[in-house]
Design an enzyme around this catalytic site. Structure first.
Site, PDB file in Angstrom:
ATOM      1  N   ARG A  26      50.507  33.964  42.619  1.00 44.22           N
ATOM      2  CA  ARG A  26      50.124  34.909  41.556  1.00 44.22           C
ATOM      3  C   ARG A  26      51.361  35.365  40.786  1.00 44.22           C
ATOM      4  NH1 ARG A  26      46.668  39.641  43.707  1.00 44.22           N
ATOM      5  NH2 ARG A  26      46.455  40.036  41.462  1.00 44.22           N
ATOM      6  N   ASN A  74      46.292  46.586  37.508  1.00 43.16           N
ATOM      7  CA  ASN A  74      46.846  45.236  37.493  1.00 43.16           C
ATOM      8  C   ASN A  74      48.270  45.208  38.021  1.00 43.16           C
ATOM      9  OD1 ASN A  74      44.428  44.574  36.281  1.00 43.16           O
ATOM     10  ND2 ASN A  74      45.272  44.552  34.202  1.00 43.16           N
ATOM     11  N   HIS A  85      48.422  49.993  41.767  1.00 45.96           N
ATOM     12  CA  HIS A  85      48.282  49.024  42.863  1.00 45.96           C
ATOM     13  C   HIS A  85      49.543  48.213  43.076  1.00 45.96           C
ATOM     14  CE1 HIS A  85      43.599  49.070  42.463  1.00 45.96           C
ATOM     15  NE2 HIS A  85      44.077  50.136  43.070  1.00 45.96           N
ATOM     16  N   CYS A 104      65.388  42.631  54.519  1.00 41.67           N
ATOM     17  CA  CYS A 104      65.511  43.733  53.568  1.00 41.67           C
ATOM     18  C   CYS A 104      66.984  43.906  53.203  1.00 41.67           C
ATOM     19  CB  CYS A 104      65.001  45.026  54.216  1.00 41.67           C
ATOM     20  SG  CYS A 104      65.488  46.531  53.342  1.00 41.67           S
ATOM     21  N   CYS A 109      68.124  47.547  55.011  1.00 41.86           N
ATOM     22  CA  CYS A 109      68.204  47.727  56.471  1.00 41.86           C
ATOM     23  C   CYS A 109      68.268  46.400  57.213  1.00 41.86           C
ATOM     24  CB  CYS A 109      66.994  48.539  56.964  1.00 41.86           C
ATOM     25  SG  CYS A 109      65.448  47.590  57.017  1.00 41.86           S
ATOM     26  N   GLY A 168      38.245  46.591  31.029  1.00 41.79           N
ATOM     27  CA  GLY A 168      38.348  45.390  31.853  1.00 41.79           C
ATOM     28  C   GLY A 168      38.344  45.649  33.343  1.00 41.79           C
ATOM     29  N   SER A 224      35.674  46.457  36.818  1.00 38.42           N
ATOM     30  CA  SER A 224      34.269  46.414  37.264  1.00 38.42           C
ATOM     31  C   SER A 224      33.819  47.745  37.857  1.00 38.42           C
ATOM     32  CB  SER A 224      34.096  45.304  38.305  1.00 38.42           C
ATOM     33  OG  SER A 224      34.880  45.600  39.457  1.00 38.42           O
ATOM     34  N   LEU A 273      33.598  43.308  29.389  1.00 35.60           N
ATOM     35  CA  LEU A 273      32.804  42.143  28.981  1.00 35.60           C
ATOM     36  C   LEU A 273      31.325  42.384  29.256  1.00 35.60           C
ATOM     37  CD1 LEU A 273      33.183  39.314  27.831  1.00 35.60           C
ATOM     38  CD2 LEU A 273      33.331  38.424  30.147  1.00 35.60           C
ATOM     39  N   GLU A 274      31.077  43.123  30.348  1.00 39.26           N
ATOM     40  CA  GLU A 274      29.671  43.433  30.697  1.00 39.26           C
ATOM     41  C   GLU A 274      29.651  44.803  31.363  1.00 39.26           C
ATOM     42  OE1 GLU A 274      29.282  39.962  33.003  1.00 39.26           O
ATOM     43  OE2 GLU A 274      30.233  40.816  34.768  1.00 39.26           O
TER      44      GLU A 274
HETATM   45  N1  APR Z   1      37.444  41.093  28.399  1.00 37.51           N
HETATM   46  C1  APR Z   1      37.001  42.274  28.925  1.00 37.51           C
HETATM   47  N2  APR Z   1      36.533  42.417  30.187  1.00 37.51           N
HETATM   48  C2  APR Z   1      36.519  41.300  30.949  1.00 37.51           C
HETATM   49  C3  APR Z   1      36.961  40.039  30.491  1.00 37.51           C
HETATM   50  C4  APR Z   1      37.439  39.965  29.155  1.00 37.51           C
HETATM   51  N3  APR Z   1      37.879  38.813  28.622  1.00 37.51           N
HETATM   52  N4  APR Z   1      36.798  39.137  31.494  1.00 37.51           N
HETATM   53  C5  APR Z   1      36.292  39.814  32.549  1.00 37.51           C
HETATM   54  N5  APR Z   1      36.107  41.120  32.225  1.00 37.51           N
HETATM   55  C6  APR Z   1      35.589  42.201  33.062  1.00 37.51           C
HETATM   56  C7  APR Z   1      34.523  41.766  34.035  1.00 37.51           C
HETATM   57  O1  APR Z   1      33.239  41.886  33.440  1.00 37.51           O
HETATM   58  C8  APR Z   1      34.700  42.775  35.170  1.00 37.51           C
HETATM   59  O2  APR Z   1      33.897  43.922  34.966  1.00 37.51           O
HETATM   60  O3  APR Z   1      36.669  42.669  33.840  1.00 37.51           O
HETATM   61  C9  APR Z   1      36.169  43.187  35.075  1.00 37.51           C
HETATM   62  C10 APR Z   1      37.021  42.631  36.194  1.00 37.51           C
HETATM   63  O4  APR Z   1      36.582  43.230  37.395  1.00 37.51           O
HETATM   64  P1  APR Z   1      37.333  42.882  38.750  1.00 37.51           P
HETATM   65  O5  APR Z   1      37.523  41.404  38.843  1.00 37.51           O
HETATM   66  O6  APR Z   1      36.615  43.618  39.832  1.00 37.51           O
HETATM   67  O7  APR Z   1      38.806  43.489  38.568  1.00 37.51           O
HETATM   68  P2  APR Z   1      39.237  45.004  38.724  1.00 37.51           P
HETATM   69  O8  APR Z   1      38.122  45.926  38.302  1.00 37.51           O
HETATM   70  O9  APR Z   1      40.543  45.148  38.048  1.00 37.51           O
HETATM   71  O10 APR Z   1      39.451  45.158  40.320  1.00 37.51           O
HETATM   72  C11 APR Z   1      39.967  46.383  40.763  1.00 37.51           C
HETATM   73  O11 APR Z   1      40.118  45.501  42.995  1.00 37.51           O
HETATM   74  O12 APR Z   1      40.626  43.742  44.346  1.00 37.51           O
HETATM   75  C12 APR Z   1      41.083  44.946  43.894  1.00 37.51           C
HETATM   76  O13 APR Z   1      43.305  45.612  43.718  1.00 37.51           O
HETATM   77  C13 APR Z   1      42.361  44.779  43.135  1.00 37.51           C
HETATM   78  O14 APR Z   1      43.118  45.953  41.184  1.00 37.51           O
HETATM   79  C14 APR Z   1      42.016  45.241  41.736  1.00 37.51           C
HETATM   80  C15 APR Z   1      40.831  46.154  41.972  1.00 37.51           C
END
Ligand code: APR
Length: 230
Positions: A56, A89, A106, A133, A136, A172, A174, A199-200
């Site tokens: 990553r 992120n 995070h 490290c 230490c 962006g 979920s 996106l949704e």
């Molecule tokens: N534009 C806007 N939104 C988007 C796009 C896009 N091009 N592509 C995807 N998405 C949205 C998806 O619909 C989803 O709701 O981004 C969201 C991504 O959700 P996750 O994959 O769950 O990522 P995130 O919400 O950042 O996760 C939170 O979970 O696993 C842990 O530490 C990790 O920081 C992360 C945390």
């Protein structure tokens, strides 16, 4: 002048080629969280975890910020009030777009942390198992990433910002991981207007005053242009 607090998630970096977690084929479809994103997983198989973050880190190093990151940096530069960007992120695309003071709750892929003494230093491109490290010398280097079960960074500062927010935007994400998913409630309680750009619909979509659906590279520049047009 109005204070704007913005929370971003993996979706804002999707169009820069960095995978999200919970979309189809996302990172959590390829790896089990308990294997690569928990302290127990790291203790059980540090080589697997270092390899996961090395891959990553390499992708994030060459990724370019997209129009959404650029729009937020422009908002931060041109908005008369304070604009605070809190991100879940671990890439640094906000910074590559020119944003400042980004709060990485995070952690960051470019950071290394000593599990023994807490020392932090810039991570090498490839972290090895038993990496010593620099402070230490214990063989206890780990990625400076907040894993499940660990306390996110900057929480006091983030809640301070939410208490003073006039406008809160989630972009962006979920809305499935706390404490970040609860920020909209804190902002609402503090009297802020709230907007979701995704996106949704997210899991917390019903808690927002306004929602704008579509790819971040379209919705975020539009939203920023409207704000700056007053
Ligand atoms: N534009 C806007 N939104 C988007 C796009 C896009 N091009 N592509 C995807 N998405 C949205 C998806 O619909 C989803 O709701 O981004 C969201 C991504 O959700 P996750 O994959 O769950 O990522 P995130 O919400 O950042 O996760 C939170 O979970 O696993 C842990 O530490 C990790 O920081 C992360 C945390």
């Amino acid at each position: 002048m109005e204070k704007i607090v913005i929370l971003t998630g993996a979706g804002i970096s999707a169009e820069s080629g960095l995978g999200t977690f919970r979309d189809a084929g996302g990172l959590w479809a390829q790896h089990r969280i308990e294997d690569v994103a928990t302290p127990e997983g790291f203790a059980r198989d540090p080589a697997l975890v270092q390899a996961f973050y090395n891959a990553r880190r390499a992708k994030a190093a060459t990724a370019r910020p997209n129009a959404a990151h650029v729009a937020l940096a422009r908002l931060q530069a041109d908005w008369p009030g304070e604009v605070v960007i809190v991100t879940q992120n671990v890439d640094e695309l906000h910074e590559k777009a020119g944003a400042r003071g980004v709060l990485h709750m995070h952690g960051i892929l470019s950071g290394a942390l000593c599990a023994a003494c807490g020392h932090r230093w810039p991570a090498p491109a490839e972290m090895r198992v038993g990496e010593p490290c620099p402070a230490c010398h214990a063989p206890s280097a780990r990625p400076d990433i907040v894993w499940f079960g660990e306390m996110p960074y900057y929480m006091d500062e983030i809640f301070e910002h939410l208490m003073g927010a006039d406008l809160f935007a989630a972009i962006g994400t979920s809305g499935q991981v706390y404490p970040a998913a609860g920020f909209v409630q804190e902002a609402t309680a503090a009297g802020a207007r709230t907007v979701e750009l995704n996106l949704e619909p997210s899991a917390t979509v019903s808690r927002f005053d306004e929602t704008r659906f579509g790819p971040a590279t379209q919705t975020v520049p539009e939203w920023v242009a409207e704000l700056l047009a007053g």
